[in-house]
Design an enzyme around this catalytic site. Structure first.
Site, PDB file in Angstrom:
ATOM      1  N   GLY A 172     -16.901  20.876  -5.295  1.00 45.07           N
ATOM      2  CA  GLY A 172     -16.992  22.158  -5.976  1.00 45.07           C
ATOM      3  C   GLY A 172     -15.913  22.291  -7.028  1.00 45.07           C
ATOM      4  CB  SER A 173     -14.630  25.262  -8.770  1.00 40.51           C
ATOM      5  OG  SER A 173     -14.211  26.094  -7.699  1.00 40.51           O
ATOM      6  CD  GLU A 220     -15.187  13.163  -4.960  1.00 44.33           C
ATOM      7  OE1 GLU A 220     -14.909  13.300  -6.181  1.00 44.33           O
ATOM      8  OE2 GLU A 220     -14.940  12.126  -4.334  1.00 44.33           O
TER       9      GLU A 220
END
Length: 499
Positions: free
Chosen positions: A231-232, A253
């Site tokens: 995600g962010s 990630e």
């Protein structure tokens, strides 16, 4: 296929898709796909109980047999590739070719994991003590929590789960609340594989549906030793400390702010094609999307007009139609983020081509024209990742300067250079070159193969998924020494004798 046919062919019924409060809409036209029942902290805890028991049984199954389940999952994915790829497009908005490509990634990682199930190798290590054998082995870890993002709603689960299963773990999957229907369909296919497999434990793979609260319940559970979260960067900042506080592991990630350098010797036609797909593919909503472009001043006036012309030929529209190359943004929040970024770029002197909203099939669908922003230098806007099709273009004169500017962002996922100069190519991939987890030469930033470990550095999180030796992240390492002599020498030559 119609929506109803897609859902039916993936064994999803009204009972699966209705009766809850989580409203899931298609970004294609805003139509409601499902109203799902959400999990609670209590149901998450119960699913962890079940997953823990499943792990205790599954870890005793020989790894090659565990690989057989993943092989059967790969068969189900092959047989349902068209329908699942169409559902990815329907729920996420990427074009059908990319939806099918995402399912192919799932198939490929299943093939990789099946082979891996017979290659979970340890080491034999020379001992300094006579009559001793020292070895290192890898054992199943436990319950693996997978948190996936909307932009790759099924492939990320497969990267993690195929490895986790052959490594002897159970899995709990928290998909994005924006794309949970594809997760439910994937679970249906896995359940079919489990029936064919015959004796997998109940709860080997489970899904939790909902937003941040249920994600936090999974992250905070001390019986989930590994959280793999995609995600962010903001999400990673929240997840990592919480997992670390309970001494769990994280595979992160996170954001990408990927760049391509186009050198004087570059094949410009090849570079143009790579830039176009990298920048506008998935409507700019890939972590590996090309967001920055450094073009040598000697080729700038040839490349950029050609790039703008290519942008003008890109068909924007319904991603399920074969002629479409760019589908919609996922939702209004993504559109608003793009608008804010372009407004800042204008204020800072950027020359902008494209970037407007195009004709919509409904108020809740957000189709945009990909934007090119020409800048004279790096600005604050370029340091951030906007999850939309915005490409920031700058010139350079000196390779070392381009490399410094390339690395001068907080993120470090994917990177590329187009050059036919051997020194530049080798310098870009050397220790002092690109600081990203992925560094390509004459290939764009998007489209990683599953054979290599996928991930990045700095604010991208440092995690690695998929191929290479990423499987080690899903196991625990054990060093064992066996004394087969009649003596008890101590390491380091220590003498300790009370007699």
């Amino acid at each position: 296929m119609t929506r109803e046919q897609i859902l039916k062919s993936l064994y999803l019924t009204d009972a699966d898709l209705q009766g809850g409060t989580l409203r899931v809409c298609s970004p294609i036209d805003g139509a409601v796909l499902a109203n799902l029942v959400e999990d609670t902290e209590s149901t998450v805890a119960k699913k962890v109980d079940i997953a823990e028991q499943a792990f205790r049984e599954w870890q005793l199954v020989p790894a090659p047999k565990r690989g057989e389940l993943v092989r059967l999952l790969g068969e189900e994915l092959r047989n349902h590739k068209d329908a699942l790829g169409a559902l990815v497009s329907l729920e996420m908005g990427k074009i059908l070719q990319e939806g099918l490509g995402e399912v192919q990634e799932m198939i490929d990682i299943c093939d990789f994991a099946v082979g891996l199930s017979r290659q979970l190798y340890g080491l034999t290590i020379a001992s300094e003590r006579p009559g001793h054998r020292m070895s290192e082995s890898w054992h199943p870890l436990g319950v693996v929590g997978v948190i996936s993002a909307f932009n790759f709603p099924v492939a990320v689960w497969a990267w993690n789960s195929a490895l986790a299963f052959v490594c002897g773990n159970s899995v709990i999957w928290k998909p994005s609340e924006k794309t949970p229907v594809t997760a439910l369909a994937t679970q249906k296919l896995l359940e079919r594989a489990i029936v064919r497999f015959g004796d997998a434990p109940e709860g080997l793979s489970q899904i939790i549906i909902g937003g941040r609260e249920v994600g936090e319940a999974l992250v905070d559970n001390p019986r989930v030793p590994l959280i793999s979260a995609t995600g962010s960067t903001a999400m990673g900042r929240a997840v990592a400390p919480r997992v670390a506080a309970r001494f769990g592991r994280s595979i992160l990630e996170l954001g990408g702010n990927n760049a391509i350098i186009v050198a004087p010797s570059a094949d410009l036609e090849m570079a143009l094609r790579a830039i176009l797909f990298g920048a506008v593919g998935t409507c700019g909503q890939r972590c590996t999307t090309t967001r920055r472009l450094f073009v040598h001043e000697s080729v700038y006036e040839r490349l950029i007009p050609a790039l703008k012309a290519a942008y003008g030929k890109v068909r924007i529209g319904n991603p399920l139609e074969s002629e479409t190359l760019v589908g919609p943004l996922i939702d209004k929040a993504a559109f608003d983020g793009m608008e804010r970024a372009l407004k800042r770029a204008r204020a800072e002197g950027g020359v902008i081509t494209g970037g407007g909203r195009v004709a919509q099939p409904g108020d809740d669908a957000f189709y945009v024209t990909p934007a090119i922003v020409e800048l004279k230098a790096l600005d604050a806007n370029v340091l951030e990742e906007t999850f939309a099709p915005i490409l920031y273009v700058m010139t350079y004169r000196d390779f070392e300067d381009a490399l410094l500017r390339h690395n001068a962002v907080p993120q470090g996922l994917s990177s590329a250079i187009f050059t036919n100069d051997l020194r530049e190519a080798e310098g870009f991939t050397a220790a002092a070159g690109s600081d990203c987890g992925i560094a390509n030469v004459n290939i764009g930033t998007s489209g990683a193969e599953i054979g290599g470990a996928f991930g990045g550095e700095k604010e991208t999180g440092g995690g690695r998924e998929s191929g290479s030796d990423a499987w080690r992240g899903y196991m625990r390492r054990q060093t064992s020494t066996v004394n087969y002599s009649k003596n008890l020498p101590l390491a380091q030559g220590i003498k300790f004798d009370a007699s």
